[in-house]
Design a protein around this motif. Sequence first.
Motif, short mmCIF file in Angstrom:
data_model
loop_
_atom_site.label_atom_id
_atom_site.label_comp_id
_atom_site.label_asym_id
_atom_site.label_seq_id
_atom_site.Cartn_x
_atom_site.Cartn_y
_atom_site.Cartn_z
N GLY A 93 0.78 -1.11 0.15
CA GLY A 93 0.07 -0.14 0.24
C GLY A 93 0.69 1.07 -0.07
N VAL A 94 1.90 1.41 -0.56
CA VAL A 94 2.84 2.46 -0.68
C VAL A 94 2.32 3.57 -1.72
N ASP A 95 2.59 4.80 -1.16
CA ASP A 95 2.17 6.14 -2.30
C ASP A 95 3.40 6.20 -3.02
N LEU A 96 4.51 6.32 -2.47
CA LEU A 96 5.96 6.50 -3.05
C LEU A 96 6.96 5.43 -3.16
N VAL A 97 7.53 5.36 -4.16
CA VAL A 97 8.57 4.60 -4.22
C VAL A 97 9.90 5.02 -4.35
N VAL A 98 10.70 4.82 -3.52
CA VAL A 98 12.12 5.53 -3.47
C VAL A 98 13.16 4.62 -3.87
N MET A 99 14.01 4.98 -5.03
CA MET A 99 14.99 4.25 -5.24
C MET A 99 16.35 4.71 -4.69
N ALA A 100 16.82 4.18 -3.38
CA ALA A 100 17.74 4.76 -2.63
C ALA A 100 19.02 3.91 -2.53
N GLY A 101 19.57 4.15 -3.69
CA GLY A 101 20.89 3.16 -4.07
C GLY A 101 20.54 1.91 -4.80
N TRP A 102 19.44 1.90 -5.53
CA TRP A 102 18.99 0.87 -6.18
C TRP A 102 19.71 0.86 -7.56
N MET A 103 20.75 -0.32 -7.69
CA MET A 103 21.70 -0.23 -8.83
C MET A 103 21.34 -1.22 -10.09
N ARG A 104 20.03 -0.90 -10.30
CA ARG A 104 19.46 -1.63 -11.62
C ARG A 104 18.55 -0.59 -12.35
N ILE A 105 18.60 -0.58 -13.33
CA ILE A 105 17.73 0.53 -14.46
C ILE A 105 16.52 -0.27 -14.48
N VAL A 106 15.33 0.50 -14.14
CA VAL A 106 14.15 0.16 -13.99
C VAL A 106 13.19 0.13 -15.62
N THR A 107 12.28 -0.40 -15.72
CA THR A 107 11.69 -0.50 -16.94
C THR A 107 10.41 0.39 -17.20
N PRO A 108 9.80 0.68 -18.32
CA PRO A 108 8.81 1.39 -18.23
C PRO A 108 7.13 0.63 -17.43
N ARG A 109 7.45 -0.61 -17.37
CA ARG A 109 6.52 -1.39 -16.49
C ARG A 109 6.35 -0.81 -15.18
N LEU A 110 7.67 -0.59 -14.62
CA LEU A 110 7.69 -0.13 -12.82
C LEU A 110 7.17 1.44 -13.09
N ILE A 111 7.71 2.10 -13.96
CA ILE A 111 7.64 3.52 -14.19
C ILE A 111 6.13 3.85 -14.28
N GLY A 112 5.30 2.96 -15.26
CA GLY A 112 4.12 3.49 -15.40
C GLY A 112 3.20 2.69 -14.30
N ALA A 113 3.60 2.01 -13.49
CA ALA A 113 2.87 1.45 -12.35
C ALA A 113 2.86 2.75 -11.10
N PHE A 114 3.81 3.61 -11.42
CA PHE A 114 3.93 4.59 -10.30
C PHE A 114 4.44 5.95 -10.75
N PRO A 115 3.44 6.38 -11.67
CA PRO A 115 3.79 7.53 -12.51
C PRO A 115 3.86 8.82 -11.38
#
Length: 187
Positions: free
Chosen positions: A74-96
């Motif tokens: 049930g998160v409102d915001l997702v924070v990449m705090a040192g996530w060393m992977r490139i994310v895809t449009p799938r994740l970006i689109g899920a949390f615009p």
Amino acid sequence: MASGEGSNFEALVTACRQGPLRGRVLQLVVNNPGCGAQRRAKRLNIPCTVADHRLHRRREDLDGVLIETFTAAGVDLVVMAGWMRIVTPRLIGAFPSRLINIHPSLLPSFRGLDAVGQALAAGVTLSGCTAHLVTEDLDGGPILAQATVPVLNEDDRMTLAARIHAQEHRLLPLAVALAAERLRDQG
């Protein structure tokens, strides 16, 4: 989301628990089993899920696991705090406009890997960090906040990175607050 030691993750938890950030860290996801961030989550009593990227053939598959995990929490915001992977449009689109990254340079300069090394090689006298919204343009999303540090003559990757990292701990909670305010303003 974290891949390494998790000091930015802990800075967010501390900012939530002790102020000034009004919110809660509901979930941590790490992609490296046994990493420092996972140990911090246990110590801080924050639920942690391991989503090992090596177990997924495609980045989209990993991002699907992330979406399921964050949706269930049930998160409102997702924070990449040192996530060393490139994310895809799938994740970006899920949390615009709800996916935040911290990057160790003054964007738009020195995008991608080894930003500190790029800054040193370029001979800049000022560096820092940027918190931004994640878009499909790598390290190119709207900037939420930046902090600067001087580049000293005696700096190497390690010394400059340490000063930048200290600013990340200060900047990331501010950026999360700004992103949350944007969400409230948008309704």
